[in-house]
Design an enzyme around this catalytic site. Structure first.
Site, PDB file in Angstrom:
ATOM      1  N   ARG A 129       9.519  20.233  -7.257  1.00 28.84           N
ATOM      2  CA  ARG A 129       8.385  19.802  -6.411  1.00 28.84           C
ATOM      3  C   ARG A 129       7.367  18.953  -7.167  1.00 28.84           C
ATOM      4  NH1 ARG A 129       8.755  25.096  -3.957  1.00 28.84           N
ATOM      5  NH2 ARG A 129      10.011  24.838  -2.079  1.00 28.84           N
ATOM      6  N   LYS A 151       4.554   3.744  -6.660  1.00 30.15           N
ATOM      7  CA  LYS A 151       5.625   3.653  -5.659  1.00 30.15           C
ATOM      8  C   LYS A 151       6.943   3.971  -6.358  1.00 30.15           C
ATOM      9  CE  LYS A 151       3.921   0.364  -2.258  1.00 30.15           C
ATOM     10  NZ  LYS A 151       4.115  -0.986  -1.687  1.00 30.15           N
ATOM     11  N   GLU A 193       6.635 -12.218  -9.720  1.00 31.64           N
ATOM     12  CA  GLU A 193       5.626 -11.184  -9.400  1.00 31.64           C
ATOM     13  C   GLU A 193       4.291 -11.489 -10.100  1.00 31.64           C
ATOM     14  OE1 GLU A 193       5.862  -8.833  -7.187  1.00 31.64           O
ATOM     15  OE2 GLU A 193       7.926  -8.109  -7.048  1.00 31.64           O
ATOM     16  N   LYS A 235      -3.591  -5.345 -10.017  1.00 26.39           N
ATOM     17  CA  LYS A 235      -2.856  -4.291  -9.322  1.00 26.39           C
ATOM     18  C   LYS A 235      -3.649  -2.985  -9.357  1.00 26.39           C
ATOM     19  CE  LYS A 235       1.262  -2.257  -7.933  1.00 26.39           C
ATOM     20  NZ  LYS A 235       2.694  -2.309  -7.822  1.00 26.39           N
ATOM     21  N   GLU A 245      -1.298   2.365   0.637  1.00 29.94           N
ATOM     22  CA  GLU A 245      -0.985   1.173   1.441  1.00 29.94           C
ATOM     23  C   GLU A 245      -1.313   1.324   2.925  1.00 29.94           C
ATOM     24  OE1 GLU A 245       2.530  -1.048   0.123  1.00 29.94           O
ATOM     25  OE2 GLU A 245       2.821  -1.630   2.199  1.00 29.94           O
ATOM     26  N   ARG A 249      -3.487  -2.938   0.003  1.00 29.98           N
ATOM     27  CA  ARG A 249      -2.305  -2.920  -0.884  1.00 29.98           C
ATOM     28  C   ARG A 249      -1.146  -3.721  -0.287  1.00 29.98           C
ATOM     29  NH1 ARG A 249       0.237   1.983  -4.550  1.00 29.98           N
ATOM     30  NH2 ARG A 249       1.964   0.735  -5.345  1.00 29.98           N
ATOM     31  N   ASN A 253       2.639  -7.331  -0.944  1.00 30.52           N
ATOM     32  CA  ASN A 253       3.965  -7.569  -0.390  1.00 30.52           C
ATOM     33  C   ASN A 253       4.158  -9.013   0.062  1.00 30.52           C
ATOM     34  OD1 ASN A 253       4.654  -4.842  -0.703  1.00 30.52           O
ATOM     35  ND2 ASN A 253       3.585  -4.340   1.199  1.00 30.52           N
ATOM     36  N   HIS A 256       7.582 -10.396   0.552  1.00 29.19           N
ATOM     37  CA  HIS A 256       8.544  -9.297   0.434  1.00 29.19           C
ATOM     38  C   HIS A 256       9.299  -9.012   1.734  1.00 29.19           C
ATOM     39  CE1 HIS A 256       6.755  -8.771  -3.442  1.00 29.19           C
ATOM     40  NE2 HIS A 256       7.387  -7.645  -3.700  1.00 29.19           N
ATOM     41  N   HIS A 260      12.995  -8.943   1.001  1.00 29.40           N
ATOM     42  CA  HIS A 260      13.792  -7.712   1.109  1.00 29.40           C
ATOM     43  C   HIS A 260      15.007  -7.925   2.023  1.00 29.40           C
ATOM     44  CE1 HIS A 260      10.426  -4.683  -0.182  1.00 29.40           C
ATOM     45  NE2 HIS A 260      10.939  -5.353  -1.187  1.00 29.40           N
ATOM     46  N   HIS A 274      15.563  -9.325  -7.253  1.00 21.89           N
ATOM     47  CA  HIS A 274      14.360  -9.098  -6.440  1.00 21.89           C
ATOM     48  C   HIS A 274      13.339 -10.238  -6.581  1.00 21.89           C
ATOM     49  CE1 HIS A 274      11.042  -7.094  -4.467  1.00 21.89           C
ATOM     50  NE2 HIS A 274      10.309  -7.233  -5.554  1.00 21.89           N
TER      51      HIS A 274
HETATM   52  N1  GLY Z   1       4.971  -3.795  -5.327  1.00 18.34           N
HETATM   53  C1  GLY Z   1       3.978  -3.635  -4.332  1.00 18.34           C
HETATM   54  C2  GLY Z   1       3.147  -2.408  -4.496  1.00 18.34           C
HETATM   55  O1  GLY Z   1       3.266  -1.703  -5.483  1.00 18.34           O
HETATM   56  O2  GLY Z   1       2.368  -2.098  -3.632  1.00 18.34           O
END
Ligand code: GLY
Length: 375
Positions: A129, A151, A193, A235, A245, A249, A253, A256, A260, A274
């Protein structure tokens, strides 16, 4: 901002209350990792999760640093590549950690690129957990993006990163020396990025990148440290404002939702990395913004020129065997993205280079028409 007058190592705090942590950026950090981990969590045993490529270059140095600090460790070495971010590998990692008797007071070390960071972080989040973990990212992409912000997750045939959790690391160590062994293609993909932060919020950083591109691609330590410091600082600010997010946040993206879909349709493999997918995606996001009247004409060309200059792909036709991609498949994948809210696509668009915004009113028909013209 000049690449020459930057200190060798930088320290950034990700301010998240009791889940706050530091990101250290500079050369020689791998050698100091053991000492830092020992003072952070005295007596903890460490499980290192890494891949074969990173292990061949750098595992001995990390293990030596841990041993010198009196830390017991064992490594789990996985196959490199995006295909490793799967349920099968997750199961084997979690069971490997249980077999090593990693307990809640111990630590998991994610030692690799984005794939390893996401998988190891997710494994740590569900093991007993939740066990704490440390990110030691070894790719540019992981150092500037995926290792920061918590993330974690794996991919599904339905789409990228659709299964996962928010689990913040305890510490992030970005050793710029390890980038010396990164394949040029992986470095370029990570650069997408880096540029993203400028395209989203800071045109001056885009200019800095243009001026320092050669130093960066020559792996000049000061230029690298500055580009990573700037990216991580931005960031960290965004994650501080919006950890889960719900708002700002999502700006991270940019490109993305398109990217994606292309990654998923090309099988998350060597065919399209990516960073390459989001390079194409960011150019498309600017072109779409222009078409919708949000952004002056010509900005997508400027962005494409920036990425082309470093050898990144910028159009659908740059994807190997792009003839196999169909409009219906791309539209279908985009509608599966996490950025879908009650069936409406959440898009990151831009008013200008350095001024992105979140749009919640993109019509699927308009999107389809736009995409059709990209084929
Ligand atoms: N890579 C996008 C984020 O971490 O929100």
């Amino acid at each position: 901002m000049s690449a020459d007058n930057v200190a060798a190592a930088s320290r950034i705090n990700v301010d998240l209350g009791e889940r706050s942590y530091e990101i250290l950026i500079g050369g020689g950090l791998l050698e100091q990792a053991g000492e830092m981990i020992q003072s952070l969590r005295p007596g903890a045993k460490c499980a290192i999760i890494t891949d074969e490529t990173v292990a061949s270059y750098h595992l001995a140095a990390l293990e030596a640093s841990l041993t010198d600090a009196g830390i017991k460790s064992q490594a789990i070495i996985l196959q490199p590549g995006e295909a490793t971010k799967s349920f099968t590998q997750l199961q084997s990692v979690v069971e490997g950690l249980l077999a090593q008797r990693i307990e809640r007071a111990d630590l998991v070390i994610a030692f690799g690129g984005g794939v390893i960071g996401d998988l190891a972080g997710f494994a740590a989040s569900i093991l007993r957990r939740g066990v704490d973990f440390i990110q030691i990212p070894t790719s540019l992409l992981a150092q500037v993006d995926s290792s920061v912000g918590g993330k974690t997750g794996i991919n599904s045939p339905y789409g990228k990163n659709l299964i996962g959790a928010f689990h913040q690391p305890l510490l992030v160590l970005c050793d710029t020396d390890v980038l010396q062994t990164l394949e040029p293609r992986q470095f370029r993909a990570g650069y997408a990025e880096v540029a993203k932060y400028g395209l989203i919020r800071d045109n001056a950083f885009v200019t800095w990148l243009e001026e320092n591109r050669h130093a960066l691609f020559d792996l000049d330590p000061a230029a690298l440290t500055e580009a990573i410091r700037f990216s991580c600082a931005m960031k960290a600010r965004v994650v501080h404002e919006d950890e889960k997010e719900h708002g700002v946040r999502a700006l991270l993206n940019l490109g993305h939702t398109f990217g994606h879909a292309f990654e998923s349709l090309t099988g998350y493999g060597d065919r399209l990395l990516h960073g390459e997918a989001i390079s194409i995606g960011m150019v498309m996001a600017f072109a779409f913004s222009e078409e919708l009247g949000h952004c002056p004409a010509g900005r997508s060309d400027t962005v494409a020129k920036h990425f082309k200059a470093v050898g990144l792909p910028t159009t659908l036709s740059d994807i190997p065997a792009h003839e196999e991609l169909t409009l219906d498949a791309v539209v279908d994948k985009m509608s599966q993205d996490k950025k879908v809210e009650r069936g409406t696509l959440v898009f990151i668009l831009a008013h200008e280079i350095g001024d992105a915004f979140i749009s919640r009113d993109v019509s699927p028909t308009v999107l389809r028409d736009f995409l059709e013209r990209q084929f």
